[in-house]
Write a protein that holds these residues in place. Structure first.
Motif, short mmCIF file in Angstrom:
data_model
loop_
_atom_site.label_atom_id
_atom_site.label_comp_id
_atom_site.label_asym_id
_atom_site.label_seq_id
_atom_site.Cartn_x
_atom_site.Cartn_y
_atom_site.Cartn_z
N PHE A 1 19.24 -8.05 -36.89
CA PHE A 1 18.69 -7.68 -35.59
C PHE A 1 17.62 -6.62 -35.78
N GLU A 2 16.69 -6.60 -34.88
CA GLU A 2 15.79 -5.45 -34.75
C GLU A 2 16.43 -4.52 -33.73
N GLU A 3 16.54 -3.27 -34.07
CA GLU A 3 17.21 -2.32 -33.18
C GLU A 3 16.30 -1.94 -32.01
N PRO A 4 16.84 -1.45 -30.91
CA PRO A 4 18.27 -1.23 -30.62
C PRO A 4 18.98 -2.53 -30.27
N ILE A 5 20.29 -2.52 -30.47
CA ILE A 5 21.13 -3.70 -30.25
C ILE A 5 22.05 -3.43 -29.06
N THR A 6 22.11 -4.38 -28.15
CA THR A 6 23.00 -4.25 -27.00
C THR A 6 24.17 -5.23 -27.12
N VAL A 7 25.32 -4.79 -26.63
CA VAL A 7 26.56 -5.59 -26.67
C VAL A 7 27.12 -5.67 -25.26
N LYS A 8 27.51 -6.86 -24.85
CA LYS A 8 28.10 -7.07 -23.52
C LYS A 8 29.40 -7.83 -23.68
N VAL A 9 30.39 -7.48 -22.86
CA VAL A 9 31.68 -8.18 -22.85
C VAL A 9 31.72 -9.11 -21.65
N SER A 10 32.04 -10.37 -21.89
CA SER A 10 32.17 -11.36 -20.84
C SER A 10 33.63 -11.81 -20.76
N GLY A 11 34.20 -11.80 -19.56
CA GLY A 11 35.59 -12.19 -19.40
C GLY A 11 36.49 -10.99 -19.17
N LYS A 12 37.75 -11.27 -18.87
CA LYS A 12 38.72 -10.22 -18.58
C LYS A 12 39.39 -9.77 -19.88
N ALA A 13 39.31 -8.48 -20.16
CA ALA A 13 39.89 -7.94 -21.39
C ALA A 13 40.81 -6.78 -21.04
N PRO A 14 41.91 -6.62 -21.77
CA PRO A 14 42.82 -5.50 -21.51
C PRO A 14 42.20 -4.16 -21.91
N ALA A 15 42.85 -3.08 -21.47
CA ALA A 15 42.34 -1.74 -21.76
C ALA A 15 42.26 -1.47 -23.25
N SER A 16 43.22 -1.99 -24.01
CA SER A 16 43.22 -1.75 -25.47
C SER A 16 41.99 -2.36 -26.12
N PHE A 17 41.50 -3.48 -25.57
CA PHE A 17 40.30 -4.14 -26.09
C PHE A 17 39.10 -3.21 -25.97
N GLN A 18 38.91 -2.65 -24.76
CA GLN A 18 37.77 -1.76 -24.56
C GLN A 18 37.90 -0.50 -25.40
N HIS A 19 39.12 0.00 -25.56
CA HIS A 19 39.35 1.18 -26.42
C HIS A 19 38.91 0.90 -27.84
N ASP B 1 21.67 1.53 -34.28
CA ASP B 1 21.42 1.85 -32.87
C ASP B 1 22.01 0.72 -32.04
N ILE B 2 23.27 0.89 -31.62
CA ILE B 2 23.99 -0.16 -30.91
C ILE B 2 24.76 0.47 -29.76
N ARG B 3 24.73 -0.20 -28.60
CA ARG B 3 25.42 0.35 -27.44
C ARG B 3 25.89 -0.79 -26.55
N GLN B 4 26.90 -0.50 -25.73
CA GLN B 4 27.42 -1.50 -24.81
C GLN B 4 26.70 -1.40 -23.48
N VAL B 5 26.43 -2.57 -22.87
CA VAL B 5 25.85 -2.63 -21.54
C VAL B 5 26.80 -3.38 -20.63
N ALA B 6 26.75 -3.06 -19.33
CA ALA B 6 27.69 -3.65 -18.39
C ALA B 6 27.26 -5.04 -17.94
N ASP B 7 25.98 -5.25 -17.80
CA ASP B 7 25.50 -6.56 -17.34
C ASP B 7 24.07 -6.79 -17.82
N GLY B 8 23.52 -7.91 -17.41
CA GLY B 8 22.18 -8.27 -17.86
C GLY B 8 22.21 -8.91 -19.23
N PRO B 9 21.06 -9.26 -19.78
CA PRO B 9 21.00 -9.87 -21.12
C PRO B 9 21.41 -8.88 -22.19
N ALA B 10 21.98 -9.41 -23.27
CA ALA B 10 22.40 -8.57 -24.39
C ALA B 10 22.19 -9.33 -25.69
N GLY B 11 21.98 -8.60 -26.77
CA GLY B 11 21.81 -9.24 -28.06
C GLY B 11 23.09 -9.90 -28.56
#
Length: 459
Positions: free
Chosen positions: A81-99, A115-125
């Motif tokens: 990847f060329e940075e920065p890299i975005t990560v998004k979670v799709s679907g229902k995940a338990p609290a331990s998953f997000q931890h 350089d990687i971070r989580q985003v709540a919505d929108g497009p993600a790498g």
């Protein structure tokens, strides 16, 4: 790339019907009063171990990891990847998953310098799809989890799998990845998938059995990214490298990159292990993979050990061959299995890089000691490896070692200590083993080893 379902290291550490030296064969699990399980425990701090490998060996590993697939197909060019890299979670995940995801992304930033971070919505790498095990198995029956380029949803996979867009060999750069992990598995299994698949989405696509201290190894002993793995990923995103480089171009830049990132590796002695021959890999995969008849498994495991012995190996691959045979023979021939476990432990304890491997074998040796009524030996076997299991964040292994210690303390007539240790095991078991039913089953399985429980009429 995918993590294979029912891989050997993920199988139960013990068998419920183990031949014993003092009471015959335990034919059914011990009954026990219902135990109210405490809250699930989770890991927090990360104890980092230094990388002991020489930079010259790391350079060779990096090239083999980066320019070859697990199937053996060669890759023409380097991709990332060329940075920065975005990560998004799709679907229902338990609290331990997000931890666990938050901790992993933090480590990737701090240790691998990505350089990687989580985003709540929108497009993600990278889109991490929280799905069920059955949904994964409908499209890949042998996979526990997997990563695919150039799609975002599981519904896209069946058609995309037949097209060039998901062919890793044709990839020129990484722009979009989809990871599929089962959130109805035990929390530790889901976390293991996060570590392996996110690491491969970002970096190496190959696994090498010759690596003793890495997630990039199909033995699945290491399931949380190690310091070695973080160094590999930091190298992957070094500014000297770029998409489209050929193997020789990357090789020319690696010595300077590694000297900067890992100065201690300049002074470390070389230990270049020979490549792992394809016949050993295929025999091991046949012995431990899904969908193989017992007789074929045993034959394949024997072949793998014969190859290891013929090659003169004394490293962790020779040990793993013994360990596999021990697991496959213990319900049929306890003495032969014990001999294989002891042989595996002899090889594993020779290197500081294989302490986690040794911890898995120690659980087996402790189980045999308990079955023979030898509580002292079981305590000796498990004592050195509690900290190892915790350091490597293996809740399933840690809880099992603690349960074994509780049975050993009962054998030594130390019931108060036994109960405290058993209670300590349960929070880790909820993380590593999963459901209340599965935790109680593991407790019964381990209790069934003890001749004390049999003599008290609990069988």
């Amino acid at each position: 790339m995918k993590k294979i379902l029912f891989s050997f290291a993920a199988m139960a550490l013990l068998t419920g019907c183990m031949a014993t030296g003092s009471g015959g064969v335990a034919s059914r699990a011990a009954s026990s009063p219902a135990i109210t399980l405490p809250p699930m425990k989770t890991f927090s701090g990360q104890v980092l171990e230094r990388v002991r490998t020489s930079n010259a060996d790391i350079a060779r590993d990096f090239l083999d990891l980066s320019f070859r697939l697990e199937s053996g197909r060669e890759l023409d060019v380097f991709t990332r990847f060329e940075e920065p890299i975005t990560v998004k979670v799709s679907g229902k995940a338990p609290a331990s998953f997000q931890h666990d995801l938050g901790r992993l992304l933090g480590r990737l930033r701090n240790e691998a310098g990505i350089d990687i971070r989580q985003v709540a919505d929108g497009p993600a790498g990278i889109t991490i799809n929280a799905v069920t095990r059955s949904e994964i198995q409908r499209v890949l029956p042998q996979a526990a989890c997997f990563v695919v380029p150039n799609i975002t949803r599981l519904s896209e996979y069946p058609r995309a799998a037949q097209s060039p867009k998901t062919d890793w060999v044709l990839l020129q750069e990484r722009r979009q990845m989809a990871i599929f992990v089962p959130v109805d598995s035990p929390p530790q299994e889901t976390r293991d998938c996060l570590h392996e698949e996110l690491a491969q989405a970002l970096g190496p696509l190959n696994d090498l059995y010759r690596l003793p201290d890495s997630v990039f190894n199909d033995d699945n002993i290491h399931t949380v990214l190690t310091s070695y793995d973080m160094l590999i990923l930091r190298t992957y995103y070094a500014p000297e490298l770029r998409n489209g480089m050929r193997r020789d171009q990357v090789a020319a830049r690696l010595p300077r990159i590694l000297a900067r990132l890992n100065p201690a590796g300049q002074r470390s002695p070389l230990h270049p292990l020979p490549d792992t021959p394809r016949p050993w890999i295929e025999a091991t995969q046949t012995a431990l993979g899904p969908g193989t008849a017992p007789a074929q498994r045993l034959s394949a495991a024997r072949k793998a050990l014969a190859i290891a012995e013929s090659a003169g190996w004394t490293d962790h691959r020779r040990a793993f061959s013994h360990y596999a045979l021990g697991r496959l023979t213990q319900s049929m021939n306890a003495e032969l299995a014990l001999a294989h476990f002891r042989a595996a432990q002899n090889f594993y304890t020779r290197s500081p890089n294989t302490q986690l491997h040794a911890a898995h074998v120690a659980a087996q040796l402790a189980a045999y000691a308990i079955s023979e009524g030898n509580g002292e030996e079981a305590l000796l076997q498990t004592s050195p490896y509690l900290a190892v299991a915790a350091r490597h964040e293996n809740g399933a292994l840690l809880s099992t070692l603690l349960m074994l210690r509780a049975e050993a303390l009962d054998l030594l007539n130390r019931p108060t200590e036994a109960q405290a240790v058993r209670l300590d095991s349960l929070g880790w078991a909820r993380y590593g083993i999963g459901s209340d039913q599965a935790v109680h089953a593991r407790l019964r399985e381990i209790a069934a080893l003890s001749p004390l429980k049999r003599s008290n009429g609990q069988l």
